[in-house]
Design an enzyme around this catalytic site. Structure first.
Site, PDB file in Angstrom:
ATOM      1  N   ARG A 208      -8.180   2.152  -2.993  1.00 38.20           N
ATOM      2  CA  ARG A 208      -8.208   0.699  -2.952  1.00 38.20           C
ATOM      3  C   ARG A 208      -7.697   0.164  -4.283  1.00 38.20           C
ATOM      4  O   ARG A 208      -8.043   0.672  -5.345  1.00 38.20           O
ATOM      5  CB  ARG A 208      -9.624   0.174  -2.673  1.00 38.20           C
ATOM      6  CG  ARG A 208     -10.107   0.426  -1.243  1.00 38.20           C
ATOM      7  CD  ARG A 208      -9.308  -0.402  -0.244  1.00 38.20           C
ATOM      8  NE  ARG A 208      -9.746  -0.242   1.138  1.00 38.20           N
ATOM      9  CZ  ARG A 208      -9.188   0.567   2.019  1.00 38.20           C
ATOM     10  NH1 ARG A 208      -8.176   1.338   1.651  1.00 38.20           N
ATOM     11  NH2 ARG A 208      -9.633   0.631   3.264  1.00 38.20           N
ATOM     12  N   GLU A 237      -3.294  -7.347  -2.952  1.00 37.33           N
ATOM     13  CA  GLU A 237      -2.375  -7.149  -1.819  1.00 37.33           C
ATOM     14  C   GLU A 237      -2.567  -8.263  -0.786  1.00 37.33           C
ATOM     15  O   GLU A 237      -3.688  -8.706  -0.551  1.00 37.33           O
ATOM     16  CB  GLU A 237      -2.650  -5.793  -1.144  1.00 37.33           C
ATOM     17  CG  GLU A 237      -2.264  -4.573  -1.954  1.00 37.33           C
ATOM     18  CD  GLU A 237      -2.608  -3.287  -1.199  1.00 37.33           C
ATOM     19  OE1 GLU A 237      -2.759  -3.334   0.040  1.00 37.33           O
ATOM     20  OE2 GLU A 237      -2.751  -2.247  -1.840  1.00 37.33           O
ATOM     21  N   HIS A 254       1.065   0.693  -0.014  1.00 36.39           N
ATOM     22  CA  HIS A 254      -0.172   1.019   0.709  1.00 36.39           C
ATOM     23  C   HIS A 254       0.149   1.770   2.002  1.00 36.39           C
ATOM     24  O   HIS A 254      -0.299   1.405   3.090  1.00 36.39           O
ATOM     25  CB  HIS A 254      -0.975  -0.250   0.998  1.00 36.39           C
ATOM     26  CG  HIS A 254      -2.415   0.022   1.310  1.00 36.39           C
ATOM     27  ND1 HIS A 254      -3.404  -0.929   1.141  1.00 36.39           N
ATOM     28  CD2 HIS A 254      -3.056   1.120   1.780  1.00 36.39           C
ATOM     29  CE1 HIS A 254      -4.578  -0.416   1.500  1.00 36.39           C
ATOM     30  NE2 HIS A 254      -4.382   0.829   1.890  1.00 36.39           N
TER      31      HIS A 254
END
Length: 378
Positions: A208, A237, A254
């Site tokens: 994360r 993000e 990601h």
């Protein structure tokens, strides 16, 4: 029965149509009007699932085709009587293979052997355990840090984070995001930790974004700290710090967990959970969904060394294919999500069939997750 599924969940329409009427919708943002008469919602990590999204809606079940759940307010779902299921471990193999692809690229570029490096793994869940197993199969030293598991008495030689920082040449993060509490991971890699890393260390974050303080990391890099950085996840993000992207060695949008196999596992896990929830339990064999691999078979002569492993790994997936596109569009609104939505099909190492004339090479490749067999040379 109406089921909403994220339009980017592979195989979701076909599978969930066995249970009801399926409507595919964008995940960011979810069209709220579609929730008015829906019974179930299947999402990915881009969708924030909470009271503001679902209050007053007839949704009875939420599934997320992801291992992580920090985008879901599980406490509120439970309070509201809404069923919930995630897909733990679905993309663990994909993330491990992303880390390997990155490390093998850096090792080739910088001229070092992974056997000379010690790898510190922070977070020893589905990803961390698999990463440990594959590294140790290659004879690479690992150090493990996972305070929750250590406190529970789980099996493992767990060390403190400070020990990993002091002794690891490579530090890779695979934790959930906890914003508070005794096991807080928000900015776990803060400025103090980053400055304490060994000179020339490699820092990897594929869990994360906010586990690593992006502002502090950029400060350290701007000041010339000798550090190689691999980031698949970013604070804020789908926005990201473009200046930080310019400084890191590998930057991707990601997608570490984005193999076809990983996505299919996520979809099938929530499908099976929902079918059980509504009393029509069904099971799906993953290999019945997946297409034939792009490659046929590869023949490998002799033992397995690092350059050969790198060639095999990058034949399946070279992380640079995802680094370059992000750099081209970074900072342009909507492009981060577009890269994820239009992601090129990527397979796992198990899709590569390798015929080895060396028994030890075949054995090692199997331990690493390849589909390898031994056929002695004639």
């Amino acid at each position: 029965m109406k089921i909403l599924v994220d339009e980017n969940m592979p195989y979701a329409r076909d599978l969930f149509s066995r249970l009801g009427e399926v409507t595919a919708v964008p995940g960011r943002p979810i069209p709220v009007a579609q929730l008015a008469d829906a019974d179930a919602l299947m999402v990915r990590s881009v969708t924030k699932v909470n009271e503001s999204l679902l209050a007053g809606k007839p949704i009875k079940f939420v599934g997320t085709a992801t291992a992580g759940t920090d985008h879901v307010d599980e406490a509120w779902l439970k309070q509201a009587g809404i069923g919930f299921s995630a897909a733990p471990g679905c993309n663990a193999i994909a993330v491990v293979e992303y880390v390997f692809s990155s490390l093998l690229m850096l090792a080739e570029r910088d001229g070092f052997s992974l056997h000379e490096r010690t790898v510190g793994i922070v977070g020893v869940g589905n990803v961390g355990r698999r990463l440990q197993a594959r590294l140790e199969a290659l004879g690479i030293t690992t150090l493990l840090c996972d305070p929750p598991r250590a406190d529970r008495g789980d099996e493992g030689d767990f060390r403190s984070l400070n020990e990993l920082v002091q002794h690891a040449d490579i530090l890779t993060f695979h934790t959930p995001l906890f914003k508070d509490g005794p096991y807080k991971t928000l900015h776990l890699a803060d400025e103090k930790l980053i400055r304490s890393l060994k000179p020339g260390a490699i820092l990897i974050n594929a869990c994360r974004g906010a586990v690593v303080d992006n502002t502090a990391l950029l400060t350290c890099l701007n000041e010339g700290q000798k550090l190689s950085v691999v980031l698949d996840v970013w604070e804020g993000e789908p926005e990201l710090n473009v200046e930080l992207l310019k400084k890191v060695d590998i930057g991707t949008p990601h997608i570490a967990g984005y193999t076809l196999e990983g996505k299919a596992r996520g979809t099938t896990q929530v499908f099976e959970a929902y079918s059980k929830f509504i009393g029509h339990e069904q099971h799906v064999a993953l290999d019945t969904l997946l297409p034939a691999p792009e490659f046929g078979r590869i023949t490998l002569h002799g033992p397995l060394d690092q350059p050969t492993l790198k060639r095999l790994v990058h034949l399946v997936y070279d992380v640079r294919r995802d680094d370059a596109p992000l750099r081209k569009v970074a900072g342009i609104p909507g492009e981060f999500d577009k890269l994820r939505k239009n992601y090129l099909e990527r397979r796992e190492w198990s899709s590569l069939y390798v015929i080895c004339d060396d028994a030890s090479a075949a054995s090692l490749l199997c331990k690493l997750g390849f589909n390898a067999v031994h056929h002695p040379a004639r």
